[in-house]
Write a protein that holds these residues in place. Structure first.
Motif, mmCIF file in Angstrom:
data_model
loop_
_atom_site.group_PDB
_atom_site.id
_atom_site.type_symbol
_atom_site.label_atom_id
_atom_site.label_comp_id
_atom_site.label_asym_id
_atom_site.label_seq_id
_atom_site.Cartn_x
_atom_site.Cartn_y
_atom_site.Cartn_z
ATOM 1 N N PRO A 18 11.697 0.081 9.894
ATOM 2 C CA PRO A 18 10.531 0.854 9.441
ATOM 3 C C PRO A 18 9.377 0.878 10.444
ATOM 4 C CG PRO A 18 11.391 -0.447 7.638
ATOM 5 C CD PRO A 18 12.151 -0.874 8.864
ATOM 6 N N GLU A 19 9.166 -0.226 11.170
ATOM 7 C CA GLU A 19 8.035 -0.265 12.108
ATOM 8 C C GLU A 19 8.252 0.608 13.338
ATOM 9 O OE1 GLU A 19 10.416 -4.136 12.862
ATOM 10 O OE2 GLU A 19 9.847 -2.858 11.173
ATOM 11 N N THR A 33 6.458 5.585 12.728
ATOM 12 C CA THR A 33 5.036 5.368 12.469
ATOM 13 C C THR A 33 4.257 6.684 12.565
ATOM 14 O OG1 THR A 33 4.518 5.012 14.803
ATOM 15 C CG2 THR A 33 5.205 3.083 13.532
ATOM 16 N N THR A 55 -0.121 -1.257 1.271
ATOM 17 C CA THR A 55 0.006 -2.726 1.205
ATOM 18 C C THR A 55 -1.228 -3.411 1.771
ATOM 19 O OG1 THR A 55 1.071 -2.899 3.382
ATOM 20 C CG2 THR A 55 2.516 -2.550 1.473
ATOM 21 N N ASP A 94 -0.832 -2.139 6.057
ATOM 22 C CA ASP A 94 -0.030 -0.957 6.379
ATOM 23 C C ASP A 94 0.136 -0.112 5.123
ATOM 24 O OD1 ASP A 94 0.947 -1.828 9.118
ATOM 25 O OD2 ASP A 94 1.758 -3.449 7.896
ATOM 26 N N MET A 127 3.401 1.909 3.457
ATOM 27 C CA MET A 127 4.813 2.241 3.559
ATOM 28 C C MET A 127 4.995 3.667 3.037
ATOM 29 S SD MET A 127 5.856 -0.467 4.925
ATOM 30 C CE MET A 127 7.540 0.141 5.085
ATOM 31 N N ASN A 130 12.350 4.287 4.945
ATOM 32 C CA ASN A 130 11.046 3.641 4.892
ATOM 33 C C ASN A 130 10.372 3.696 6.252
ATOM 34 O OD1 ASN A 130 10.697 2.384 2.152
ATOM 35 N ND2 ASN A 130 12.694 1.525 2.688
ATOM 36 N N CYS A 131 9.088 4.057 6.257
ATOM 37 C CA CYS A 131 8.313 4.161 7.493
ATOM 38 C C CYS A 131 7.032 3.335 7.312
ATOM 39 C CB CYS A 131 7.939 5.608 7.793
ATOM 40 S SG CYS A 131 9.265 6.807 7.446
ATOM 41 N N ARG A 132 6.543 2.766 8.404
ATOM 42 C CA ARG A 132 5.339 1.931 8.335
ATOM 43 C C ARG A 132 4.219 2.620 9.111
ATOM 44 N NH1 ARG A 132 5.034 -3.637 7.250
ATOM 45 N NH2 ARG A 132 7.267 -3.911 7.605
#
Length: 371
Positions: free
Chosen positions: A289-290, A293, A318, A321, A323, A334-336
């Motif tokens: 996920p990281e 971005t 969160t 970050d 999500m 999932n992307c951060r």
């Protein structure tokens, strides 16, 4: 000589093989964590090391001593259980001293050892209390104190934090890390919590269905998982997996999929990869996920970075970050992103896919495609 050697250890219950030839060597002072889903064999392996289970094949050595068939009391191992296993009718002082008393240690030395351990764990003020009057975290410290007082060759921790609430788990995790750094003890630690494994271990052994899948440092397992199971098990949120087609991309290779606007997109694979044998085939792309971005200026000119339009399904703030859950080729991804990046559910957003740490897996075997 390794502090602990697990040499081709097998364990069966009738026709059911629970451990299938496990090989691990642990150095003096090393912190090894066994992880895996329920039923993978990690607790059976721990019990076999302690002598609570009789192995059906292979050897277990402590230093150069073969203890495969030695009784638990003759192995010089201390174990900390999930349930704490404290004697309810004894005070903290008596709980810590009990094992020393059984070993006929003189009273003065017992008292000195109890004082040393209680100071180390900061429980001196609890010595005259009984377990019923302690919090969960305090009971766990007492259980650790009882093990530390023995000064054995090896410590075994069997999911010691699983009964604690989330905040206390984090605190106790830090305490165990500090303790290991101060004492330099050899520890084998079982958990199903991969965050615990990543933060505490010198090395991690990932198990599944009685087999050892990968044994390496936390970072190596995180960056270079041997297969899709390990990649998905380690990391929170888990690694994203997308079904893609491998194609030629200029002088190198890329993977092809459909973006949020229905357009065909090619993401470049790192130039170091020789993927000629897989061109035209469907493979599974793994990307954490990281690595997906909001656009960041310092990555704009990187060869492995592409901006992609994706439809935002869900956002989960969160604090540090946000999500973002989107859909790529029919699967959730999932992307951060930075919490200040303006994204809303239902809208199409531009996200930066950094492929520098992308990994590929065979869709049939789920094995890592070696490069």
């Amino acid at each position: 000589m390794a502090a602990l050697t697990i040499d081709n250890v097998e364990k069966s219950y009738g026709q059911a093989k629970v451990l299938k030839g496990i090989n691990i060597a642990i150095d003096q002072g090393e912190f090894l964590i066994l992880v895996g889903p329920s039923g993978c064999g990690k607790s059976t392996l721990m019990n076999s090391i302690a002598g609570l289970e009789e192995v059906t094949g292979g050897r277990i050595l402590l230093g150069d001593e073969d203890v495969t068939h030695a009784s638990p009391k003759d192995r010089d191992i201390a174990m900390v259980f999930q349930s704490y296993a404290l004697y309810p009718n004894m005070t903290v002082r008596e709980n810590i001293a009990f094992g020393l008393e059984i070993r006929k240690m003189p009273k003065k030395e017992r008292e000195e050892e109890v004082q040393r351990v209680s100071t180390l764990l900061q429980i001196e003020h609890l010595l005259d209390r009984k377990p019923a009057n302690l919090s969960g975290g305090q009971r766990q410290r007492v259980a650790m104190g009882r093990a530390l007082a023995r000064r054995p060759r090896l410590y075994l921790f069997d999911e010691p934090l699983s009964n604690l609430d989330a905040k206390l788990r984090v605190e106790m995790r830090t305490e165990i890390k500090k303790l290991h750094q101060r004492l330099g003890t050899t520890i084998v630690y079982v958990t199903h919590d991969q965050i615990e494994a990543m933060t505490l271990a010198d090395r991690i052994a990932v198990m599944k269905d009685g087999e050892l899948l990968q044994l390496d440092t936390p970072q190596e397992i995180y960056d270079n998982p041997v297969n899709q199971f390990v990649a998905g098990f380690m990391g929170s949120p888990a690694m994203n997996f997308m079904s893609v087609v491998l194609v030629k991309n200029g002088e190198g290779y890329g993977v092809e999929f459909i973006d949020g606007n229905g357009q065909k997109i090619i993401l470049p694979m790192p130039q170091t990869m020789d993927l000629s044998a897989h061109v035209g085939k469907t493979v599974t792309l793994g990307l954490r996920p990281e690595m997906i971005t909001d656009p960041v200026p310092h990555k704009e000119n990187m060869d492995t970075v592409v901006s992609v339009d994706v439809k935002v399904e869900v956002i989960e703030p969160t604090g540090a970050d946000t999500m973002v859950v989107t859909e790529v080729n029919g699967v959730e991804v999932n992307c951060r992103v930075n919490p200040r990046y303006p994204v809303k559910p239902g809208e199409v957003a531009s996200l930066m896919f950094d492929m520098s740490k992308a990994v590929l897996f065979d869709t049939q075997t789920q094995a890592r495609i070696d490069v």
